[in-house]
Design a protein around this motif. Structure first.
Motif, PDB file in Angstrom:
ATOM      1  N   THR A   7       0.848  -1.192   0.000  1.00  0.00           N
ATOM      2  CA  THR A   7       0.000   0.000   0.000  1.00  0.00           C
ATOM      3  C   THR A   7       0.884   1.243   0.000  1.00  0.00           C
ATOM      4  N   ARG A   9       1.247   4.678   1.087  1.00  0.00           N
ATOM      5  CA  ARG A   9       0.638   5.570   2.067  1.00  0.00           C
ATOM      6  C   ARG A   9       0.741   7.012   1.585  1.00  0.00           C
ATOM      7  N   LYS A  10      -0.312   7.755   1.751  1.00  0.00           N
ATOM      8  CA  LYS A  10      -0.317   9.148   1.316  1.00  0.00           C
ATOM      9  C   LYS A  10       0.796   9.923   2.021  1.00  0.00           C
ATOM     10  N   GLY A  12       3.688   9.146   2.597  1.00  0.00           N
ATOM     11  CA  GLY A  12       4.383   8.295   3.552  1.00  0.00           C
ATOM     12  C   GLY A  12       5.021   7.108   2.871  1.00  0.00           C
ATOM     13  N   TYR A  14       5.862   2.939   1.793  1.00  0.00           N
ATOM     14  CA  TYR A  14       5.211   1.787   1.177  1.00  0.00           C
ATOM     15  C   TYR A  14       4.984   0.789   2.300  1.00  0.00           C
ATOM     16  N   ARG A  15       3.738   0.447   2.560  1.00  0.00           N
ATOM     17  CA  ARG A  15       3.398  -0.523   3.589  1.00  0.00           C
ATOM     18  C   ARG A  15       3.297  -1.899   2.946  1.00  0.00           C
ATOM     19  N   SER A  42       7.103  -1.183   6.893  1.00  0.00           N
ATOM     20  CA  SER A  42       7.001  -0.030   5.997  1.00  0.00           C
ATOM     21  C   SER A  42       8.372   0.314   5.439  1.00  0.00           C
TER      22      SER A  42
END
Ligand code: FES
Length: 84
Positions: A7, A9-10, A12, A14-15, A42
Protein backbone atom coordinates in the motif's frame (compact mmCIF):
# COMPACT_ATOMS: atom_id res chain seq x y z
CA UNK A 1 -2.34 -19.36 -1.14
CA UNK A 2 -0.24 -16.48 0.17
CA UNK A 3 -0.49 -12.95 -1.04
CA UNK A 4 1.52 -9.79 -0.68
CA UNK A 5 -0.14 -6.43 -0.35
CA UNK A 6 1.80 -3.20 -0.87
CA UNK A 7 0.00 0.00 0.00
CA UNK A 8 1.33 3.42 -0.95
CA UNK A 9 0.64 5.57 2.07
CA UNK A 10 -0.32 9.15 1.32
CA UNK A 11 2.84 11.24 1.75
CA UNK A 12 4.38 8.30 3.55
CA UNK A 13 6.01 4.91 3.13
CA UNK A 14 5.21 1.79 1.18
CA UNK A 15 3.40 -0.52 3.59
CA UNK A 16 4.16 -4.17 2.87
CA UNK A 17 1.93 -6.90 4.29
CA UNK A 18 2.54 -10.58 3.72
CA UNK A 19 2.24 -13.78 5.69
CA UNK A 20 5.39 -14.22 7.76
CA UNK A 21 8.13 -16.07 5.90
CA UNK A 22 6.69 -15.48 2.44
CA UNK A 23 8.63 -12.38 1.53
CA UNK A 24 12.38 -11.81 1.31
CA UNK A 25 13.98 -8.37 1.55
CA UNK A 26 17.65 -8.10 0.56
CA UNK A 27 20.14 -5.23 0.32
CA UNK A 28 22.24 -4.33 -2.72
CA UNK A 29 24.72 -7.09 -1.85
CA UNK A 30 22.02 -9.70 -1.43
CA UNK A 31 22.13 -9.74 2.38
CA UNK A 32 18.78 -10.63 3.88
CA UNK A 33 16.98 -8.44 6.38
CA UNK A 34 15.58 -10.36 9.34
CA UNK A 35 11.82 -10.05 9.07
CA UNK A 36 11.12 -12.60 11.78
CA UNK A 37 7.91 -11.70 13.56
CA UNK A 38 7.10 -8.97 11.04
CA UNK A 39 4.05 -9.83 8.95
CA UNK A 40 3.99 -6.14 7.98
CA UNK A 41 6.59 -3.42 7.66
CA UNK A 42 7.00 -0.03 6.00
CA UNK A 43 9.66 0.91 3.46
CA UNK A 44 10.91 4.49 3.34
CA UNK A 45 9.83 6.42 0.27
CA UNK A 46 11.01 9.88 1.33
CA UNK A 47 14.73 9.19 1.78
CA UNK A 48 14.75 10.73 5.26
CA UNK A 49 14.79 7.61 7.42
CA UNK A 50 17.93 6.86 9.42
CA UNK A 51 16.78 3.24 9.52
CA UNK A 52 16.59 2.58 5.76
CA UNK A 53 15.16 0.74 4.06
CA UNK A 54 12.53 0.94 6.77
CA UNK A 55 10.42 3.98 7.55
CA UNK A 56 11.12 5.63 10.90
CA UNK A 57 8.48 8.35 10.68
CA UNK A 58 10.85 11.04 9.37
CA UNK A 59 8.56 11.67 6.39
CA UNK A 60 6.11 13.56 8.59
CA UNK A 61 8.87 15.72 10.10
CA UNK A 62 10.35 16.76 6.73
CA UNK A 63 7.00 17.44 5.06
CA UNK A 64 7.42 14.73 2.45
CA UNK A 65 4.89 14.87 -0.38
CA UNK A 66 4.33 11.80 -2.50
CA UNK A 67 5.12 12.11 -6.20
CA UNK A 68 1.47 11.92 -7.17
CA UNK A 69 0.75 15.04 -5.14
CA UNK A 70 3.85 16.88 -6.45
CA UNK A 71 2.78 16.19 -10.05
CA UNK A 72 -0.72 17.54 -9.38
CA UNK A 73 0.77 20.73 -7.93
CA UNK A 74 3.10 21.13 -10.93
CA UNK A 75 0.10 20.76 -13.26
CA UNK A 76 -1.51 23.68 -11.44
CA UNK A 77 1.60 25.82 -11.92
CA UNK A 78 2.69 25.63 -8.31
CA UNK A 79 5.95 23.66 -8.42
CA UNK A 80 6.81 21.66 -5.35
CA UNK A 81 9.72 23.45 -3.72
CA UNK A 82 11.10 21.88 -0.55
CA UNK A 83 10.89 24.10 2.52
CA UNK A 84 14.11 24.89 4.37
S1 FES B 1 8.72 7.32 4.26
FE1 FES B 1 8.75 7.34 6.40
S2 FES B 1 10.74 7.97 6.92
FE2 FES B 1 10.73 7.95 4.77
Amino acid sequence: MSSVKITIRKNGPYRVEAPEGTIELVDAEGNKYDLTGKPAFSLCRCGGSVNKPFCDGAHSKIGFQGAELAVKKADLGTPDVPQA
